[in-house]
Design a protein around this motif. Structure first.
Motif, PDB file in Angstrom:
ATOM      1  N   VAL A  54      13.358  24.704 -21.691  1.00 32.75           N
ATOM      2  CA  VAL A  54      14.495  24.000 -21.088  1.00 32.75           C
ATOM      3  C   VAL A  54      15.152  24.907 -20.049  1.00 32.75           C
ATOM      4  CG1 VAL A  54      16.737  22.925 -21.528  1.00 32.75           C
ATOM      5  CG2 VAL A  54      14.889  22.667 -23.190  1.00 32.75           C
ATOM      6  N   GLY A  55      15.382  24.365 -18.871  1.00 26.74           N
ATOM      7  CA  GLY A  55      15.998  25.132 -17.794  1.00 26.74           C
ATOM      8  C   GLY A  55      15.061  26.187 -17.264  1.00 26.74           C
ATOM      9  N   ALA A  56      13.785  25.840 -17.224  1.00 22.61           N
ATOM     10  CA  ALA A  56      12.727  26.806 -16.946  1.00 22.61           C
ATOM     11  C   ALA A  56      12.827  27.474 -15.579  1.00 22.61           C
ATOM     12  CB  ALA A  56      11.384  26.124 -17.082  1.00 22.61           C
ATOM     13  N   GLY A  57      12.474  26.746 -14.547  1.00 21.36           N
ATOM     14  CA  GLY A  57      12.521  27.332 -13.213  1.00 21.36           C
ATOM     15  C   GLY A  57      11.301  28.148 -12.848  1.00 21.36           C
ATOM     16  N   ALA A 110      14.615  15.842 -16.643  1.00 23.42           N
ATOM     17  CA  ALA A 110      14.821  14.966 -17.797  1.00 23.42           C
ATOM     18  C   ALA A 110      16.307  14.891 -18.133  1.00 23.42           C
ATOM     19  CB  ALA A 110      14.033  15.498 -18.987  1.00 23.42           C
ATOM     20  N   THR A 111      16.611  14.005 -19.083  1.00 18.69           N
ATOM     21  CA  THR A 111      17.989  13.873 -19.561  1.00 18.69           C
ATOM     22  C   THR A 111      17.996  14.148 -21.059  1.00 18.69           C
ATOM     23  OG1 THR A 111      18.266  12.121 -17.943  1.00 18.69           O
ATOM     24  CG2 THR A 111      19.977  12.300 -19.629  1.00 18.69           C
ATOM     25  N   ALA A 112      18.953  14.957 -21.501  1.00 16.79           N
ATOM     26  CA  ALA A 112      19.081  15.219 -22.939  1.00 16.79           C
ATOM     27  C   ALA A 112      19.750  14.007 -23.583  1.00 16.79           C
ATOM     28  CB  ALA A 112      19.913  16.471 -23.168  1.00 16.79           C
ATOM     29  N   ARG A 113      19.053  13.336 -24.482  1.00 17.56           N
ATOM     30  CA  ARG A 113      19.612  12.134 -25.108  1.00 17.56           C
ATOM     31  C   ARG A 113      20.306  12.462 -26.423  1.00 17.56           C
ATOM     32  NH1 ARG A 113      20.724   9.198 -21.384  1.00 17.56           N
ATOM     33  NH2 ARG A 113      19.062   8.259 -20.181  1.00 17.56           N
ATOM     34  N   ASN A 114      19.702  13.390 -27.142  1.00 14.38           N
ATOM     35  CA  ASN A 114      20.193  13.689 -28.472  1.00 14.38           C
ATOM     36  C   ASN A 114      19.969  15.168 -28.719  1.00 14.38           C
ATOM     37  OD1 ASN A 114      20.704  13.600 -31.243  1.00 14.38           O
ATOM     38  ND2 ASN A 114      19.932  11.486 -31.316  1.00 14.38           N
ATOM     39  N   ALA A 116      18.811  28.388 -36.004  1.00 19.59           N
ATOM     40  CA  ALA A 116      17.926  29.287 -35.252  1.00 19.59           C
ATOM     41  C   ALA A 116      17.504  28.679 -33.922  1.00 19.59           C
ATOM     42  CB  ALA A 116      16.700  29.624 -36.096  1.00 19.59           C
ATOM     43  N   THR A 117      17.501  27.359 -33.864  1.00 17.77           N
ATOM     44  CA  THR A 117      17.056  26.706 -32.638  1.00 17.77           C
ATOM     45  C   THR A 117      17.834  25.394 -32.455  1.00 17.77           C
ATOM     46  OG1 THR A 117      15.106  25.913 -31.452  1.00 17.77           O
ATOM     47  CG2 THR A 117      15.144  25.509 -33.810  1.00 17.77           C
ATOM     48  N   THR A 118      17.643  24.779 -31.309  1.00 19.71           N
ATOM     49  CA  THR A 118      18.277  23.489 -31.047  1.00 19.71           C
ATOM     50  C   THR A 118      17.187  22.514 -30.622  1.00 19.71           C
ATOM     51  OG1 THR A 118      20.338  24.554 -30.378  1.00 19.71           O
ATOM     52  CG2 THR A 118      19.994  22.307 -29.606  1.00 19.71           C
ATOM     53  N   ARG A 119      17.128  21.384 -31.307  1.00 21.07           N
ATOM     54  CA  ARG A 119      16.127  20.365 -30.952  1.00 21.07           C
ATOM     55  C   ARG A 119      16.756  19.423 -29.951  1.00 21.07           C
ATOM     56  NH1 ARG A 119      14.401  16.653 -34.855  1.00 21.07           N
ATOM     57  NH2 ARG A 119      12.162  16.631 -34.593  1.00 21.07           N
ATOM     58  N   VAL A 120      16.051  19.240 -28.856  1.00 19.61           N
ATOM     59  CA  VAL A 120      16.586  18.379 -27.809  1.00 19.61           C
ATOM     60  C   VAL A 120      15.629  17.209 -27.592  1.00 19.61           C
ATOM     61  CG1 VAL A 120      17.525  18.331 -25.470  1.00 19.61           C
ATOM     62  CG2 VAL A 120      17.435  20.499 -26.717  1.00 19.61           C
ATOM     63  N   ALA A 131      11.980  18.976 -27.072  1.00 16.95           N
ATOM     64  CA  ALA A 131      11.947  20.396 -26.690  1.00 16.95           C
ATOM     65  C   ALA A 131      12.815  21.189 -27.659  1.00 16.95           C
ATOM     66  CB  ALA A 131      12.466  20.566 -25.262  1.00 16.95           C
ATOM     67  N   LEU A 132      12.537  22.474 -27.775  1.00 12.83           N
ATOM     68  CA  LEU A 132      13.406  23.362 -28.533  1.00 12.83           C
ATOM     69  C   LEU A 132      14.112  24.265 -27.531  1.00 12.83           C
ATOM     70  CD1 LEU A 132      11.173  24.447 -31.559  1.00 12.83           C
ATOM     71  CD2 LEU A 132      12.806  22.559 -31.416  1.00 12.83           C
ATOM     72  N   ALA A 133      15.384  24.441 -27.727  1.00 14.23           N
ATOM     73  CA  ALA A 133      16.137  25.270 -26.783  1.00 14.23           C
ATOM     74  C   ALA A 133      16.861  26.359 -27.555  1.00 14.23           C
ATOM     75  CB  ALA A 133      17.141  24.415 -26.021  1.00 14.23           C
ATOM     76  N   ASP A 134      17.124  27.467 -26.880  1.00 14.73           N
ATOM     77  CA  ASP A 134      17.852  28.548 -27.554  1.00 14.73           C
ATOM     78  C   ASP A 134      19.292  28.631 -27.052  1.00 14.73           C
ATOM     79  OD1 ASP A 134      17.378  29.461 -25.058  1.00 14.73           O
ATOM     80  OD2 ASP A 134      16.145  31.191 -25.661  1.00 14.73           O
ATOM     81  N   ARG A 135      19.766  27.559 -26.464  1.00 18.05           N
ATOM     82  CA  ARG A 135      21.150  27.566 -26.008  1.00 18.05           C
ATOM     83  C   ARG A 135      21.731  26.157 -26.168  1.00 18.05           C
ATOM     84  NH1 ARG A 135      21.205  25.693 -20.637  1.00 18.05           N
ATOM     85  NH2 ARG A 135      19.139  25.512 -19.750  1.00 18.05           N
ATOM     86  N   ALA A 136      23.033  26.078 -26.087  1.00 17.80           N
ATOM     87  CA  ALA A 136      23.709  24.799 -26.272  1.00 17.80           C
ATOM     88  C   ALA A 136      23.439  23.881 -25.089  1.00 17.80           C
ATOM     89  CB  ALA A 136      25.205  25.035 -26.423  1.00 17.80           C
ATOM     90  N   ILE A 137      23.156  22.634 -25.404  1.00 17.11           N
ATOM     91  CA  ILE A 137      22.952  21.631 -24.350  1.00 17.11           C
ATOM     92  C   ILE A 137      23.785  20.419 -24.715  1.00 17.11           C
ATOM     93  CG2 ILE A 137      21.226  20.065 -23.349  1.00 17.11           C
ATOM     94  CD1 ILE A 137      19.261  22.412 -23.699  1.00 17.11           C
TER      95      ILE A 137
END
Ligand code: ATP
Length: 360
Positions: free
Chosen positions: A297-300, A308-312, A318-322, A333-339
């Motif tokens: 997420v937020g790769a670049g 994409a749009t985060a729906r949920n 330990a991780t965040t499921r997006v 996707a799994l993210a390591d930061r708040a979305i």
């Protein structure tokens, strides 16, 4: 596994029918000496039946079963040198813990010339319950009771240990602890073990090799990492862990990389670069999969990017499921930061993290 070792168990073209139901259908697999081998799959896929066939509680409708290189057709369970542990504790409530373990020696002498009492003490120490021999099994926790059941199954020194969902009655934390203990005991004894579970995480965590079953058949056999990284079928790709599956048409192949045009529900094709880790040709229709933890997420920095749009958003510690929506499709996707839910995000993946599935 040394090459001098003979297979501990082998099934060749084994089927088991109950009336119209094919519980096991033409199953062939070889389990090596000392291996921790797991059968995993959804409810009703034939795992328990396979174990019962190996134990001798059922006879195959067709096919051949060998244990230690010998055909065991007609050999009753008590002569197969197998130890079995079931889901339910199945301990005798009117016997002490020690007597329960000793019961495992009812039909066989303790191995190595040990006395019955010595063997019981040895096994209870092995499962870390040395102090409980005089206790009533009903006074033990679920995890302790399953360790007693394990000690009882191991008491006669079987060649093969068969475990049918032995931890499914336990809570998640206890299961995790017990699976580590079980693996340690298995390694210490070097006993060939066939383990049945419907829990894919448990299968990946505990096994030398895993067979993924569906509809009485084996979909794929391999080491946990290999199955996870290179699933051979869509079913395996989605059953073991989570996955994003995309389909498209190959538009170019350049050495190790292929370009695949994916047509999202909302229209124009988008081209992605994927690893050509199996033979693909231009115009082939293919499925490829990208694990959520590989969808950055937020790769670049990645070669393939998706707006994409985060729906949920689920915060899991330990991780965040997006849960993402990408042009009318859901992706995970799994993210390591708040979305924030509703946020526009760029996700990306490297070609080598996109695995092409063979055509079915
Ligand atoms: P679960 O995880 O739910 O225990 P499983 O993968 O172990 O499932 P099995 O118990 O081996 O699956 O059953 C496979 C199929 O065979 C199922 O459709 C089941 O209903 C059927 N089956 C199993 N045993 C019998 C039996 N004794 N008589 C009739 N059908 C049976």
């Amino acid at each position: 596994m040394g090459s001098d070792r003979r297979p501990a168990a082998a099934l060749e073209g084994v089927s088991k029918r109950y009336g119209e139901t094919a519980a096991v259908a033409d199953l062939s697999v070889t389990i090596e000496d000392g291996e921790f081998f797991t059968l995993v799959g959804p409810s009703g896929c034939g795992k328990t039946t396979t174990l019962r066939l190996l134990a001798g509680f059922e006879a195959p409708t067709t096919g051949r079963i060998e244990l230690g290189g010998e055909d065991v057709a007609g050999v009753p369970p008590e002569d197969r040198e197998v130890g079995v542990v079931f889901q339910e504790y199945a301990l005798f409530p009117h016997m002490t813990v020690g007597e329960n373990v000793g019961y495992g020696l009812s039909f066989a002498d303790p191995p190595g010339g040990a006395s019955r009492d010595e063997r019981v003490a040895e096994l209870l120490a092995l499962v870390d319950l040395g102090e409980t021999a005089e206790r009533d099994p009903t006074a033990l926790s679920g995890g302790q009771r399953q360790r007693v059941a394990l000690a009882r199954a191991l008491a006669p020194g079987p060649e093969l240990l068969l475990l049918d969902e032995p931890m499914s009655a336990l809570d998640a934390r206890l299961r995790e602890r017990l699976r580590v203990q079980l693996r340690e005991i298995q390694s210490e004894l070097g006993i060939t073990t066939i383990y049945v579970t419907h829990d894919q995480e448990e299968a990946l965590a505990i096994s030398d090799r895993v067979a993924v079953m569906q509809d009485g058949r084996i979909e794929q056999v391999g080491q946990p990492r290999e199955l996870y990284r290179r699933p051979a079928t869509q079913f395996v790709a989605e059953f073991l862990g989570e996955n994003n599956l995309l389909s498209g048409r190959v538009t170019a192949v350049d050495g190790e990389t292929a370009a695949v045009a994916v047509e999202p529900p909302d229209g124009t094709p988008v081209e992605f670069a994927v690893a050509a880790d199996r033979t693909v040709a231009v115009d082939d229709r293919v499925f490829f999969c990208v694990r959520p933890e590989r969808l950055t997420v937020g790769a670049g920095e990645t070669e393939n990017e998706l707006a994409a749009t985060a729906r949920n958003v689920e915060f899991l510690g330990a991780t965040t499921r997006v849960h993402l929506e990408w042009r009318g499709r859901e992706l995970l996707a799994l993210a390591d930061r708040a979305i924030e839910p509703g946020a526009a995000v760029t996700v990306g993946f490297d070609p080598e993290d996109a695995h092409v599935l063979p055509r079915e």
